[in-house]
Scaffold this motif. Structure first.
Motif, PDB file in Angstrom:
ATOM      1  N   ALA A   1       0.844  -1.204   0.000  1.00  0.00           N
ATOM      2  CA  ALA A   1       0.000   0.000   0.000  1.00  0.00           C
ATOM      3  C   ALA A   1       0.876   1.251   0.000  1.00  0.00           C
ATOM      4  N   ARG A   2       0.359   2.311  -0.606  1.00  0.00           N
ATOM      5  CA  ARG A   2       1.046   3.613  -0.597  1.00  0.00           C
ATOM      6  C   ARG A   2       0.313   4.524   0.380  1.00  0.00           C
ATOM      7  N   LEU A   3       1.056   5.438   1.022  1.00  0.00           N
ATOM      8  CA  LEU A   3       0.436   6.393   1.954  1.00  0.00           C
ATOM      9  C   LEU A   3       0.850   7.796   1.563  1.00  0.00           C
ATOM     10  N   LEU A   4      -0.117   8.618   1.238  1.00  0.00           N
ATOM     11  CA  LEU A   4       0.140  10.020   0.878  1.00  0.00           C
ATOM     12  C   LEU A   4      -0.367  10.880   2.028  1.00  0.00           C
ATOM     13  N   THR A   5       0.564  11.531   2.737  1.00  0.00           N
ATOM     14  CA  THR A   5       0.156  12.368   3.883  1.00  0.00           C
ATOM     15  C   THR A   5       0.043  13.827   3.436  1.00  0.00           C
ATOM     16  N   ARG A   6      -0.437  14.659   4.348  1.00  0.00           N
ATOM     17  CA  ARG A   6      -0.603  16.102   4.081  1.00  0.00           C
ATOM     18  C   ARG A   6      -1.404  16.342   2.804  1.00  0.00           C
ATOM     19  N   CYS A   7      -2.440  15.531   2.668  1.00  0.00           N
ATOM     20  CA  CYS A   7      -3.289  15.633   1.485  1.00  0.00           C
ATOM     21  C   CYS A   7      -4.739  15.431   1.930  1.00  0.00           C
ATOM     22  N   ARG A   8      -5.575  16.397   1.650  1.00  0.00           N
ATOM     23  CA  ARG A   8      -6.969  16.342   2.116  1.00  0.00           C
ATOM     24  C   ARG A   8      -7.889  16.070   0.929  1.00  0.00           C
ATOM     25  N   VAL A   9      -8.822  15.129   1.131  1.00  0.00           N
ATOM     26  CA  VAL A   9      -9.809  14.892   0.078  1.00  0.00           C
ATOM     27  C   VAL A   9     -10.929  15.911   0.253  1.00  0.00           C
ATOM     28  N   LYS A  10     -11.156  16.676  -0.805  1.00  0.00           N
ATOM     29  CA  LYS A  10     -12.206  17.704  -0.720  1.00  0.00           C
ATOM     30  C   LYS A  10     -13.572  17.106  -1.024  1.00  0.00           C
ATOM     31  N   LYS A  11     -13.643  16.342  -2.111  1.00  0.00           N
ATOM     32  CA  LYS A  11     -14.921  15.705  -2.443  1.00  0.00           C
ATOM     33  C   LYS A  11     -14.713  14.536  -3.392  1.00  0.00           C
ATOM     34  N   LEU A  12     -15.747  13.703  -3.460  1.00  0.00           N
ATOM     35  CA  LEU A  12     -15.744  12.605  -4.426  1.00  0.00           C
ATOM     36  C   LEU A  12     -16.579  13.052  -5.610  1.00  0.00           C
ATOM     37  N   SER A  13     -16.147  12.659  -6.777  1.00  0.00           N
ATOM     38  CA  SER A  13     -16.926  13.000  -7.956  1.00  0.00           C
ATOM     39  C   SER A  13     -17.798  11.788  -8.308  1.00  0.00           C
ATOM     40  N   LEU A  14     -19.095  11.985  -8.391  1.00  0.00           N
ATOM     41  CA  LEU A  14     -20.034  10.879  -8.571  1.00  0.00           C
ATOM     42  C   LEU A  14     -20.553  10.843  -9.996  1.00  0.00           C
ATOM     43  N   ASP A  15     -20.848   9.606 -10.413  1.00  0.00           N
ATOM     44  CA  ASP A  15     -21.510   9.435 -11.703  1.00  0.00           C
ATOM     45  C   ASP A  15     -22.594   8.389 -11.458  1.00  0.00           C
ATOM     46  N   GLY A  16     -23.806   8.832 -11.236  1.00  0.00           N
ATOM     47  CA  GLY A  16     -24.903   7.911 -10.899  1.00  0.00           C
ATOM     48  C   GLY A  16     -24.621   7.200  -9.591  1.00  0.00           C
ATOM     49  N   THR A  17     -24.602   5.872  -9.631  1.00  0.00           N
ATOM     50  CA  THR A  17     -24.412   5.108  -8.399  1.00  0.00           C
ATOM     51  C   THR A  17     -22.938   4.792  -8.134  1.00  0.00           C
ATOM     52  N   ARG A  18     -22.035   5.401  -8.896  1.00  0.00           N
ATOM     53  CA  ARG A  18     -20.605   5.160  -8.669  1.00  0.00           C
ATOM     54  C   ARG A  18     -19.867   6.471  -8.427  1.00  0.00           C
ATOM     55  N   ALA A  19     -18.809   6.367  -7.627  1.00  0.00           N
ATOM     56  CA  ALA A  19     -17.881   7.493  -7.504  1.00  0.00           C
ATOM     57  C   ALA A  19     -16.672   7.123  -8.345  1.00  0.00           C
ATOM     58  N   ASN A  20     -16.099   8.068  -9.075  1.00  0.00           N
ATOM     59  CA  ASN A  20     -14.974   7.669  -9.921  1.00  0.00           C
ATOM     60  C   ASN A  20     -13.643   8.336  -9.593  1.00  0.00           C
TER      61      ASN A  20
END
Ligand SMILES: Cc1cc2nc3c(=O)[nH]c(=O)nc-3n(C[C@H](O)[C@H](O)[C@H](O)COP(=O)(O)OP(=O)(O)OC[C@H]3O[C@@H](n4cnc5c(N)ncnc54)[C@H](O)[C@@H]3O)c2cc1C
Length: 488
Positions: free
Chosen positions: A200-219
């Motif tokens: 696994a990779r770990l990226l620190t000091r990085c904030r997720v602002k939002k997920l982009s959705l397409d119908g019933t999936r986030a991409n």
């Protein structure tokens, strides 16, 4: 150990991952380790930084700044408002917490199964998972004598014939070590290195602002680096593990609002400082004894008692109590925590970085806080305290049992400093119509968005929650592994 972190000086990032895990705390680190070990390509994104254990002084301003969200100052609005604290660093709350472990109680799991219609919640499976976690975290009791502030809880409870026990902790003690020599087995020492070893990779000091959705999936996820740079991470599945406040806030910012963030549950606590004839203070550790005579409604335990924290607990009545800080070596701080039946809300507000949080205590909660503080005071007197300073405006100094009547008369939750470090239940799991996620943490209406952190606990557990958070995280990750295949 070496930090298993992607170091990026980039001003913009662009990654692909089969599985994106957002948050590296108790839920996220556990999820990442299990999925990576099962062969999935996992990227963990963490808003905070990696801070090597022991490199900052516990409870120092530096620690507050680097490992806590908003320097440890966050509040749920209400009458009274409730101060709460969250970790924000690699390992999340597990890096700063007290390390007190409780296995999820069997009767609690059975109540949750029935009340929230949690499918396939098997007590034997949960017990086996708990045993596995206990071994991975080296959950153990203190070798030799417990600290003096811990012995106070035991002594007072024994004198009153109240049930009490030592809570084991996730600690490794050196051979012949004492209570103060333990090294906390937080996520940066256990599940994050495991995830890293499995790729696994770990990226620190990085904030997720939002997920982009397409119908019933986030991409993909839109992210923001600490240096302000933007980025995008594409994924096949996303596990949101930002903790009970930031998981619902992120889902809401992404447009997922159905039942999300409406059912925040916490363990509100009130405190007191107690002064004894002899020095007992241990500034950089917490007592391991807990008094469970009135559990799950009320539990008693000890708090960190650094001189600054003693001053804080005396601050509500500084004019009368302030002198006690000069005797700090003879003073320690204790709490009464309740299992609240009140509920709170988390609401992401456009234009604000942090969500608004509100919490409503019921009248039964207020009664329990009054009764908890009174009984805790009695416990302190039974343990030999010469003066007890309850933390609320205009509180009396309590020197003998008869003074407790004054406390009961003058106490009001609106005058008290109510706080909590246990937050959960904002995306409860189960098939009940109130539940925002299904029985294994998949967000309703979505095919590839999962939650796997404290948000999933259906309501306040009444025990230290990290063991339960991790047990559900393992269970749900295993279910995912059983139904999805790595692309390889
Ligand atoms: C001071 C303190 C003492 C405690 N003591 C105990 C104890 O003794 N025993 C016990 O059982 N429990 C204790 N707890 C509670 C325990 O730590 C939590 O229940 C547990 O850590 C919750 O796990 P989690 O995965 O839900 O969230 P966390 O462990 O809080 O992890 C969430 C992580 O997600 C990150 N994050 C959030 N949003 C984003 C985003 N948008 N993008 C990227 N990253 C994000 C955060 O920075 C954080 O690191 C304590 C907590 C505190 C704060």
């Amino acid at each position: 150990m070496t930090e298993p972190v992607i170091h990026t000086a980039a001003t913009e990032v662009n990654y692909d991952a089969e599985i994106l895990v957002i948050g590296s705390g108790a839920g996220g680190a556990t999820t990442a380790a299990l999925l990576a070990e099962a062969g999935f390509d996992v990227l963990v994104v963490e808003e905070g930084e990696w801070v090597e254990q022991g490199s900052v002084v516990p409870f120092s301003l530096e620690q507050m700044d680097r490992q806590y969200r908003s320097g440890g100052v966050t509040v749920a609005l209400g009458l009274p408002s409730i101060a709460y604290t969250e970790g924000r660093c690699a390992g999340g709350g597990t890096e700063v917490n007290s390390g007190l472990y409780r296995r999820p109680p069997a009767d609690l799991l059975e109540r949750w199964r029935q009340q929230y219609h949690i499918r396939d919640l098997d007590p034997d499976e949960m017990n086996a998972i708990a045993a596995e976690i206990e071994s991975a975290l080296h959950v153990t009791t203190v070798p030799g004598a417990v600290s003096a502030p811990s012995a106070v809880l035991r002594r007072g409870a024994d004198a009153l014939a109240w049930e009490n026990s030592e809570s084991p902790r996730w600690m490794i003690y050196p051979p012949g070590g004492d209570a103060a020599s333990g090294q906390r087995q937080s996520m940066t020492r256990t599940y994050l290195p495991r995830a890293h070893r499995a790729g696994a990779r770990l990226l620190t000091r990085c904030r997720v602002k939002k997920l982009s959705l397409d119908g019933t999936r986030a991409n993909h996820a839109e992210v923001e680096l600490a240096n302000g740079g933007p980025g995008r991470i594409r994924f096949r599945h996303v596990f949101v593990c930002g903790g009970a406040i930031h998981t619902p806030a992120l889902l809401q910012r992404s447009g997922l609002r159905d039942r999300i963030g409406d059912t925040l549950a916490v363990h509100p606590t009130v405190k007191l400082a107690a002064r004894f004839a002899e020095p007992l203070n241990v500034p950089d550790d917490v007592p391991v004894h807990q008094v469970k005579e009135f559990a799950p409604e009320i539990s008693f335990g000890g708090s960190a008692s650094h001189p600054g924290l003693i001053a804080l607990s005396l601050a509500d009545n500084w004019g009368e109590f302030g002198h006690a800080v000069r005797d700090w070596k003879r003073v320690s701080v204790y709490y009464a925590a309740i299992t609240s039946e009140g509920k709170g809300r988390v609401k992401a507000v456009p234009g604000l970085r942090d969500p608004l949080v509100a919490y409503h205590l019921t009248s039964r909660d207020r009664q329990l806080l009054r009764s908890g503080l009174s009984r805790l005071t009695l416990l302190m007197l039974a343990a030999g305290a010469d003066e007890v300073y309850p933390s609320y405006h205009h509180a009396p100094v309590v020197r003998k049992a008869a003074d407790i009547a004054d406390l009961q008369r003058s106490f009001a939750t609106t005058k008290a400093t109510v706080m909590t470090v246990h937050l959960c239940s904002t995306v409860p799991l189960g098939e009940h119509p109130l539940c925002a996620a299904d029985s294994f943490g998949r967000v309703r209406g979505m095919r590839n968005v999962w939650v796997n952190d404290a948000s999933l606990l259906p309501d306040a557990p009444g025990v230290n929650p990290q063991g339960s958070v991790m047990a559900f995280a393992v269970r749900n990750a295993r279910r995912f592994i059983g139904t999805e295949r790595p692309h390889g």
